[in-house]
Design an enzyme around this catalytic site. Structure first.
Site, PDB file in Angstrom:
ATOM      1  N   ASP A   8      41.949  28.852  36.590  1.00  0.00           N
ATOM      2  CA  ASP A   8      42.336  27.608  37.531  1.00  0.00           C
ATOM      3  C   ASP A   8      41.368  26.767  38.297  1.00  0.00           C
ATOM      4  O   ASP A   8      41.669  26.552  39.266  1.00  0.00           O
ATOM      5  CB  ASP A   8      43.522  27.822  38.186  1.00  0.00           C
ATOM      6  CG  ASP A   8      44.721  28.321  37.431  1.00  0.00           C
ATOM      7  OD1 ASP A   8      44.743  28.740  36.424  1.00  0.00           O
ATOM      8  OD2 ASP A   8      45.513  28.857  38.032  1.00  0.00           O
ATOM      9  N   LYS A 106      49.375  27.945  31.562  1.00  0.00           N
ATOM     10  CA  LYS A 106      50.224  28.665  32.313  1.00  0.00           C
ATOM     11  C   LYS A 106      51.172  27.984  33.145  1.00  0.00           C
ATOM     12  O   LYS A 106      50.553  26.919  33.603  1.00  0.00           O
ATOM     13  CB  LYS A 106      50.017  30.077  32.797  1.00  0.00           C
ATOM     14  CG  LYS A 106      48.739  29.653  33.814  1.00  0.00           C
ATOM     15  CD  LYS A 106      47.982  30.918  34.160  1.00  0.00           C
ATOM     16  CE  LYS A 106      47.123  30.762  35.544  1.00  0.00           C
ATOM     17  NZ  LYS A 106      47.805  29.949  36.441  1.00  0.00           N
ATOM     18  N   CYS A 151      46.699  33.527  41.630  1.00  0.00           N
ATOM     19  CA  CYS A 151      46.248  33.554  40.265  1.00  0.00           C
ATOM     20  C   CYS A 151      45.235  34.484  39.754  1.00  0.00           C
ATOM     21  O   CYS A 151      45.293  35.072  38.789  1.00  0.00           O
ATOM     22  CB  CYS A 151      45.906  32.194  39.382  1.00  0.00           C
ATOM     23  SG  CYS A 151      47.539  31.400  39.782  1.00  0.00           S
TER      24      CYS A 151
HETATM   25  C1  VGL Z   1      47.962  28.986  42.014  1.00  0.00           C
HETATM   26  C2  VGL Z   1      49.532  28.711  43.484  1.00  0.00           C
HETATM   27  C3  VGL Z   1      50.352  28.163  42.523  1.00  0.00           C
HETATM   28  C4  VGL Z   1      46.600  29.594  41.665  1.00  0.00           C
HETATM   29  C5  VGL Z   1      48.744  28.279  41.137  1.00  0.00           C
HETATM   30  O1  VGL Z   1      45.849  29.140  40.698  1.00  0.00           O
HETATM   31  O2  VGL Z   1      46.195  30.533  42.212  1.00  0.00           O
HETATM   32  N1  VGL Z   1      48.396  29.107  43.085  1.00  0.00           N
HETATM   33  N2  VGL Z   1      49.739  27.889  41.277  1.00  0.00           N
END
Ligand code: VGL
Ligand code: ZN
Length: 202
Positions: A8, A106, A151
């Protein structure tokens, strides 16, 4: 065989983004420096519909960072982030992505959030990454990205459960940190058997 997993590294998790992780963009240089060490490179991309259940804005009277109870357990409510096709969902422009061989999206199912690169938060629905890595003969992962306490943590814990050797690249992760969640995440990952490393040692 080893693989690099970049979790991410998207605009919304970097300074100026909708769910900015402090220092999130500081991981980009060490991550780019690692790419030439790997023959298998995977990226994950948080990829939500606008009506996703993890957005506080979709729950009347709720504010970001409050929690709700769902069938699969506690869910933190977030500011709207990584909406499919938005600039916030794009990879950070300084991240070198040309060498990536697969992008695992995702969180695209309205009713399930998904932190881990392997399973959605119901702990059951698979992303397909395990099958990809198995077919490629990968048994060891080096994990970088955002956010350490969400994540990244769930990717590491699920990967360990699936039997991978996992190395967390400490200088190439950053956390959101809700009430000490980064320290807690580091402890959970260590207890589960993660190996800690630095990008310069890989
Ligand atoms: C994430 C919160 C919501 C992350 C993704 O990438 O850690 N955290 N969505
Ligand atoms: Zn998300």
């Amino acid at each position: 065989m080893r693989a690099l997993v970049m979790v991410d590294i998207q605009n919304d998790f970097c300074p100026g983004g909708a769910l900015a992780v402090p220092g999130g963009d500081e991981i980009i240089q060490p991550t780019n420096n690692l790419l030439s060490e790997f023959d298998c490179i995977v990226q994950t991309q948080d990829w939500h519909p606008q009506d996703h259940l993890s957005f506080a804005s979709n729950h009347e009277g709720k504010e970001p960072y409050e929690t709700i109870e769902l069938d699969y357990g506690e869910q933190v409510l977030w500011p709207d982030h990584c909406v499919q096709g938005s600039e916030g969902a794009a990879f950070h422009p300084d991240l070198e992505t040309n060498a990536s061989q697969v992008v695992v999206r995702k969180g695209f199912r309205k009713h399930i959030d998904s932190y881990s690169a392997f399973f959605e938060n119901d702990n059951e629905t698979v992303t397909g990454l395990h099958g990809f890595l198995q077919e490629r003969g990968v048994d060891e992962l080096f994990v970088v990205g955002l956010a350490t306490d969400f994540c990244v943590k769930w990717t590491v814990l699920d990967g360990l459960k699936l039997g991978y050797k996992i190395n967390l690249v400490e200088d190439a992760v950053r956390g959101i940190d809700l009430n000490g969640s980064v320290d807690k995440a580091m402890q959970e990952m260590k207890d589960a058997g993660v190996n800690l490393t630095y990008s310069k040692d890989i």
